[in-house]
Scaffold this active site. Structure first.
Site, PDB file in Angstrom:
ATOM      1  N   GLU A  17       0.811  -1.211   0.000  1.00 34.09           N
ATOM      2  CA  GLU A  17       0.000   0.000   0.000  1.00 34.09           C
ATOM      3  C   GLU A  17       0.851   1.271   0.000  1.00 34.09           C
ATOM      4  O   GLU A  17       0.376   2.346   0.351  1.00 34.09           O
ATOM      5  CB  GLU A  17      -0.927  -0.009   1.213  1.00 34.09           C
ATOM      6  CG  GLU A  17      -1.929  -1.142   1.184  1.00 34.09           C
ATOM      7  CD  GLU A  17      -2.860  -1.126   2.379  1.00 34.09           C
ATOM      8  OE1 GLU A  17      -3.764  -0.269   2.420  1.00 34.09           O
ATOM      9  OE2 GLU A  17      -2.680  -1.962   3.283  1.00 34.09           O
ATOM     10  N   SER A 185      -6.600  -2.229   1.957  1.00 40.38           N
ATOM     11  CA  SER A 185      -6.900  -1.797   0.590  1.00 40.38           C
ATOM     12  C   SER A 185      -7.325  -2.939  -0.319  1.00 40.38           C
ATOM     13  O   SER A 185      -7.147  -2.885  -1.521  1.00 40.38           O
ATOM     14  CB  SER A 185      -5.696  -1.057  -0.025  1.00 40.38           C
ATOM     15  OG  SER A 185      -5.496   0.178   0.614  1.00 40.38           O
ATOM     16  N   TYR A 255      -8.780   2.483  -6.359  1.00 41.07           N
ATOM     17  CA  TYR A 255      -7.691   3.397  -6.693  1.00 41.07           C
ATOM     18  C   TYR A 255      -7.363   3.498  -8.182  1.00 41.07           C
ATOM     19  O   TYR A 255      -6.818   4.497  -8.618  1.00 41.07           O
ATOM     20  CB  TYR A 255      -6.416   2.984  -5.945  1.00 41.07           C
ATOM     21  CG  TYR A 255      -6.616   2.898  -4.454  1.00 41.07           C
ATOM     22  CD1 TYR A 255      -6.919   4.032  -3.712  1.00 41.07           C
ATOM     23  CD2 TYR A 255      -6.520   1.688  -3.791  1.00 41.07           C
ATOM     24  CE1 TYR A 255      -7.103   3.963  -2.339  1.00 41.07           C
ATOM     25  CE2 TYR A 255      -6.708   1.603  -2.419  1.00 41.07           C
ATOM     26  CZ  TYR A 255      -6.996   2.742  -1.702  1.00 41.07           C
ATOM     27  OH  TYR A 255      -7.186   2.667  -0.355  1.00 41.07           O
ATOM     28  N   ARG A 296     -12.127   3.981  10.563  1.00 38.98           N
ATOM     29  CA  ARG A 296     -13.292   3.812   9.713  1.00 38.98           C
ATOM     30  C   ARG A 296     -13.815   2.408   9.974  1.00 38.98           C
ATOM     31  O   ARG A 296     -13.035   1.445   9.957  1.00 38.98           O
ATOM     32  CB  ARG A 296     -12.919   3.964   8.243  1.00 38.98           C
ATOM     33  CG  ARG A 296     -14.140   4.106   7.313  1.00 38.98           C
ATOM     34  CD  ARG A 296     -13.755   3.957   5.863  1.00 38.98           C
ATOM     35  NE  ARG A 296     -13.370   2.585   5.550  1.00 38.98           N
ATOM     36  CZ  ARG A 296     -12.231   2.246   4.949  1.00 38.98           C
ATOM     37  NH1 ARG A 296     -11.340   3.150   4.597  1.00 38.98           N
ATOM     38  NH2 ARG A 296     -11.958   0.964   4.717  1.00 38.98           N
ATOM     39  N   ASP A 298     -16.178  -0.594   8.771  1.00 37.96           N
ATOM     40  CA  ASP A 298     -16.865  -1.135   7.603  1.00 37.96           C
ATOM     41  C   ASP A 298     -17.816  -2.237   8.055  1.00 37.96           C
ATOM     42  O   ASP A 298     -17.403  -3.184   8.745  1.00 37.96           O
ATOM     43  CB  ASP A 298     -15.863  -1.703   6.605  1.00 37.96           C
ATOM     44  CG  ASP A 298     -14.861  -0.655   6.119  1.00 37.96           C
ATOM     45  OD1 ASP A 298     -15.072   0.543   6.391  1.00 37.96           O
ATOM     46  OD2 ASP A 298     -13.868  -1.043   5.486  1.00 37.96           O
ATOM     47  N   GLU A 311     -14.774  -5.065   9.109  1.00 38.47           N
ATOM     48  CA  GLU A 311     -13.460  -4.813   9.693  1.00 38.47           C
ATOM     49  C   GLU A 311     -13.310  -3.329   9.979  1.00 38.47           C
ATOM     50  O   GLU A 311     -13.991  -2.494   9.370  1.00 38.47           O
ATOM     51  CB  GLU A 311     -12.340  -5.261   8.751  1.00 38.47           C
ATOM     52  CG  GLU A 311     -12.317  -4.535   7.424  1.00 38.47           C
ATOM     53  CD  GLU A 311     -11.251  -5.079   6.485  1.00 38.47           C
ATOM     54  OE1 GLU A 311     -10.912  -6.273   6.609  1.00 38.47           O
ATOM     55  OE2 GLU A 311     -10.763  -4.317   5.650  1.00 38.47           O
ATOM     56  N   ASN A 313     -10.726   0.023   9.897  1.00 35.00           N
ATOM     57  CA  ASN A 313      -9.504   0.511   9.252  1.00 35.00           C
ATOM     58  C   ASN A 313      -8.932   1.569  10.182  1.00 35.00           C
ATOM     59  O   ASN A 313      -9.501   2.652  10.335  1.00 35.00           O
ATOM     60  CB  ASN A 313      -9.808   1.100   7.878  1.00 35.00           C
ATOM     61  CG  ASN A 313      -8.538   1.349   7.086  1.00 35.00           C
ATOM     62  OD1 ASN A 313      -7.562   1.884   7.608  1.00 35.00           O
ATOM     63  ND2 ASN A 313      -8.548   0.964   5.821  1.00 35.00           N
ATOM     64  N   GLY A 317      -7.614   5.660   4.504  1.00 34.22           N
ATOM     65  CA  GLY A 317      -7.063   6.513   3.465  1.00 34.22           C
ATOM     66  C   GLY A 317      -7.528   7.952   3.577  1.00 34.22           C
ATOM     67  O   GLY A 317      -8.643   8.229   4.022  1.00 34.22           O
TER      68      GLY A 317
END
Length: 361
Positions: A17, A185, A255, A296, A298, A311, A313, A317
């Site tokens: 990443e 990612s 991305y 974050r 999810d 999960e 984060n 990002g």
């Protein structure tokens, strides 16, 4: 700028990443209030070397490739300036707080957080333990399950063992998701619909980790929410939704071909009861995993209203398409104010922890 606190923006790293980290760091660099903070950029090369990047060249960099990218740095625990130029000329500023935006292994898995703690530096994001368990999908699921928070059924595979894939299919059925335990990612993740795909996906995932999860696919909407704050003051944003035209929200749709997925903020056609359940579950998971600073979260909202945590984060990002800043912007916190709040939370937590007694008597 002698009176401004110095922020070390730490980016790059040795994980797959690396480029995502550089994109996030450029956005953060632009957003930090230069009237309030002095910013120095530290790039970690793919070989793990720490380099002081020249700010005028950093904005054009895609990756940190080696010594030509900047001046080598040395770490000196216990000294007044724990980060300094390796040649010892004394010009690297004393760092007041670190914003580590290195994604993936050796960035958000607790290893970097442990190093920064040893250096005595305040840093943005969860501490060593929260980062480690938040990165490892297997341990995340175990802790959430024990806290009574729904997660998708799964089986954990280890590289040195021979998996019984037939038994896994009988237990979980198709579709399945195959994931490296410690990766972000969506690197190395596959959605599989048959045994041949499962075998290939397992081989792929083991390229990135020695531990792999095979997870039952949950039929539901893919929802994300953002948590901001330390243990004593965490708050949750509204919710956003990821809508993918086909397949799933993988690295390419995040991305490389972002038009393949829609990021909808706020999420539409979700009632107040479901929204509140998502937000409440996200906060419960945040505390159960020992997270602080930011994350974050999810989740999947199933057709029956069950909220499954997919999960966290722990260093999400901060690119121009990233959900975390978008969610807070929708809640009325602009990008620059969000960065400022994260830095202040890091300093607050450091002061709190430094007040703890360090001697037996």
């Amino acid at each position: 700028m002698p009176n401004l606190p110095t922020v070390a923006l730490l980016c790059g790293g040795i994980s797959p990443e690396h480029e995502v980290s550089m994109n996030s760091a450029r956005n953060i660099f632009r957003a930090i209030d230069k009237n309030k903070y002095r910013v120095v950029v530290i790039g970690v090369s793919r070989r793990g070397q720490w380099l002081h990047l020249a700010e005028n060249g950093f904005m054009e960099m895609v990756s940190v490739e080696g010594p030509e990218a900047g001046r080598p740095l040395a770490l000196s625990p216990g000294e007044d300036r724990v980060i300094r130029h390796a040649d010892g000329d004394g010009t690297f500023p004393k760092v007041d707080v670190v914003f580590p935006i290195i994604h993936g292994p050796f960035g958000e898995d607790g290893t970097l957080q442990g190093l920064l703690s040893i250096l005595g530096l305040p840093f943005v994001g969860p501490g060593t333990l929260g980062s480690a368990v938040g990165m490892d999908k297997d341990f995340t699921k175990r802790l959430l399950r024990d806290a009574g928070i729904p997660v998708a059924p799964w089986v954990t595979l280890r590289k040195h063992e021979a998996p019984d894939l037939d038994a896994i299919v009988r237990q979980l059925g198709f579709p399945l998701f195959v994931k490296p335990a410690n990766m972000g990612s969506s690197v190395g993740i596959s959605k599989v619909e048959n045994m041949a795909e499962l075998e290939a996906a397992t081989v792929l995932a083991f390229r990135f980790d020695t531990k792999v999860l095979v997870e039952k696919g949950i039929k539901g909407r893919e929802i994300e929410t953002a948590v901001l704050g330390n243990a004593e003051n965490a708050q949750v944003s509204g919710i956003g939704e990821i809508v993918v035209a086909q397949g799933f929200y993988d690295y390419e749709s995040k991305y490389i071909s972002p038009d393949a997925a829609q990021v909808i903020v706020p999420a539409e056609n979700i009632g107040p009861a479901d929204t509140e359940n998502i937000r409440r579950t996200a906060l419960m998971a945040y505390h159960a995993l020992g997270l602080e600073g930011l994350a974050r979260m999810d989740v999947f909202l199933a057709d029956d209203g069950t909220v499954y945590v997919n999960e966290p984060n722990t260093l999400p990002g901060f690119t121009n398409i990233s959900m975390y800043p978008k969610l807070w912007e929708a809640a009325g916190i602009g990008y620059s104010d969000l960065i400022d709040r994260l830095l202040q939370l890091a300093l607050e937590r450091h002061r709190r922890d430094e007040a703890l007694q360090r001697t037996r008597l």
